[in-house]
Design a protein around this motif. Structure first.
Motif, short mmCIF file in Angstrom:
data_model
loop_
_atom_site.label_atom_id
_atom_site.label_comp_id
_atom_site.label_asym_id
_atom_site.label_seq_id
_atom_site.Cartn_x
_atom_site.Cartn_y
_atom_site.Cartn_z
N ALA A 98 90.25 39.28 90.02
CA ALA A 98 90.91 40.30 90.83
C ALA A 98 89.90 41.26 91.45
N LEU A 99 88.81 41.50 90.75
CA LEU A 99 87.76 42.38 91.28
C LEU A 99 86.84 41.67 92.25
N GLY A 100 86.97 40.36 92.36
CA GLY A 100 86.13 39.61 93.28
C GLY A 100 84.70 39.45 92.84
N MET A 139 88.91 36.77 82.43
CA MET A 139 88.76 36.09 83.70
C MET A 139 89.72 36.58 84.78
N PRO A 140 91.01 36.78 84.51
CA PRO A 140 91.90 37.27 85.58
C PRO A 140 91.45 38.60 86.17
N VAL A 141 90.93 39.48 85.32
CA VAL A 141 90.47 40.78 85.81
C VAL A 141 89.24 40.60 86.70
#
Length: 461
Positions: A342-344, A337-339
């Protein structure tokens, strides 16, 4: 080489001009240590499970000739000629007498090299099992070809009929320019040709998918497997395993990748006790029955509109296996999820809302029917897990049109009726090895190509 048991066969092949190649890598597993649970063909001690014998004895029609097999695929632009040549020769070795290659975007300049590379494969050659003459057929899907195919297609001819499949396919093809709709048109064209040329079975796969038969004694090639399929099954669905590349620099996935994710439909938890009813009997789904690849309980779809019992439970070992995989998927999703944020990337709102839903297990479910919410993002298979389907070219009386493709993974009868479909599972069951996105550089090219139309549309707006 002289000590190898097939040395004499190779000398005969060389004497007759039959090409062959010895692969040092490929589909052999690296190790069975701590990985036996990934394979439905291994026992807990690492030994191969004994495959159940066929239930069709002598006199049950097993003396009939081996079926003739045909395979078809839609080749997208950018596919390397080496990959196409490997695809054709691999399926020739599996007993598929003809490989139909439908080249999408036939005017693409990259196809010129492909034409030169596969020219030798278009002539019959003894590249099949026991010298079976096999060939390949290249269909260049030009604009004129697509126009004529649409005129002859049942999807366009039956557009006014109430069956929604026709309207949805035509809309996806003519308005959305969807590649899956073009696949359906190409497979329908291949089915008519295969029926006219008296092939019994047609398999539709992508160019990066390989049919794998783990029991090479019982099924030395695909013809032996389809020879055993009972006549009441009109289609066979193979579950797919997704390849896991262990390096970014993969040049030849078929030779370099040998680690795969097991399909959820094949998961089982070893050592699981059967469910007991209040009367003391074993639950019907957990009763010990003789293993049979072609049992009716393995049916994925029933004919003539029959519905499988919606209240029937899966065996406990399968329920527990899926529940354990779901728990692992949630943990993986939390790490991803954090990745994604970060990629939107925008996630499926339905999955997100389901993740916030509290699941309450009652006393009747035994905490086995309620698996809980799905993970909030893709956490196991990165592509589809529905597998691929092979279908008989002749279903019903002679003269009936061949089945109609439904999406890229299924078929229905010409009248729209459901086909009696076998879900291939159990010890020795063939599977589809899906080498999806194994080459990082190629994945980047695909993403770039998909983003260009969206960027052009945004600029126009």
């Amino acid at each position: 080489l002289d000590e190898w048991e097939f040395a004499e066969a190779l000398r005969c092949a060389e004497a007759n001009g039959v090409p062959w190649k010895r692969l040092d890598k490929g589909l052999k597993p690296k190790s069975i240590l701590d990985l036996v649970w990934l394979s439905p063909w291994h026992a807990p001690d690492g030994s191969l499970m004994q495959v159940p014998p066929t239930s069709r004895g002598a006199g049950s029609g097993t003396n009939r000739p081996l079926p003739r097999l045909c395979i078809t695929t839609l080749v997208r632009s950018g596919t390397r000629s080496h990959d196409i040549e490997s695809f054709v020769l691999l399926y020739h070795g599996l007993g598929f007498e003809r490989v139909d290659l439908y080249f999408d975007e036939a005017t693409d300049p990259t196809h010129d090299e492909t034409k030169r590379a596969i020219s030798s494969l278009l002539m019959p050659r003894p590249s099949g099992p026991n010298g079976l003459l096999c060939t390949a057929r290249a269909i260049w899907c030009t604009e004129d070809w697509w126009r004529q195919t649409r005129i002859n297609s049942r999807f366009y001819q039956r557009l006014d009929e109430p069956f929604k499949l026709y309207q949805e396919t035509v809309h996806a093809d003519s308005v959305l320019a969807d590649v899956r709709a073009r696949q359906m048109l190409a497979v329908e064209h291949a089915l008519f040709d295969a029926q006219a040329d008296r092939f019994q079975w047609l398999l539709h796969v992508d160019i990066n998918e390989v049919l794998f038969l783990p029991d090479d004694e019982r099924h030395p090639d695909a013809r032996a497997f389809f020879h055993e399929v009972p006549s009441h099954f009109s289609a066979v669905r193979f579950t797919n395993l997704e390849a896991v590349p262990e390096s970014l620099d993969i040049n030849d996935p078929l030779a370099e990748v040998n680690l795969f994710k097991l399909n959820v439909a094949l998961l089982e938890e070893l050592g699981c006790e059967p469910r007991m009813l209040a009367c003391g009997d074993v639950a019907p789904e957990d009763k010990e029955v003789p293993e049979n690849l072609f049992a009716r309980r393995n049916a994925d779809a029933l004919p003539d509109g029959q519905q499988k019992d919606p209240w029937a439970r899966l065996p406990r070992r399968e329920r527990h296996g899926r529940r354990r995989m779901l728990m692992l998927s949630r943990d993986i999703a939390e790490l991803r999820m954090p990745v994604l944020r970060a990629l939107g990337l925008e996630l499926n709102q339905g999955a997100a809302s389901a993740a916030n839903t509290k699941v309450v297990a009652d006393g009747w479910s035994d905490d086995e029917s309620c698996f809980g919410p799905p993970p909030c993002c893709p956490a196991y298979f990165n592509t589809g897990c529905g597998g691929k389907c092979a279908v008989r070219t002749q279903v019903g009386p002679r003269g009936e049109y061949p089945p109609i493709p439904v999406g890229s993974r299924g078929f229905v009868r010409d009248s729209g009726a459901t086909l009696f479909t076998l879900l291939c599972k159990g010890a020795g069951a063939p599977v589809i090895l899906h080498y999806a996105n194994c080459e990082f550089s190629k994945l980047q090219e695909i993403c770039t190509q998909e983003q260009q139309p969206q960027q052009q549309q945004q600029q126009q707006q």
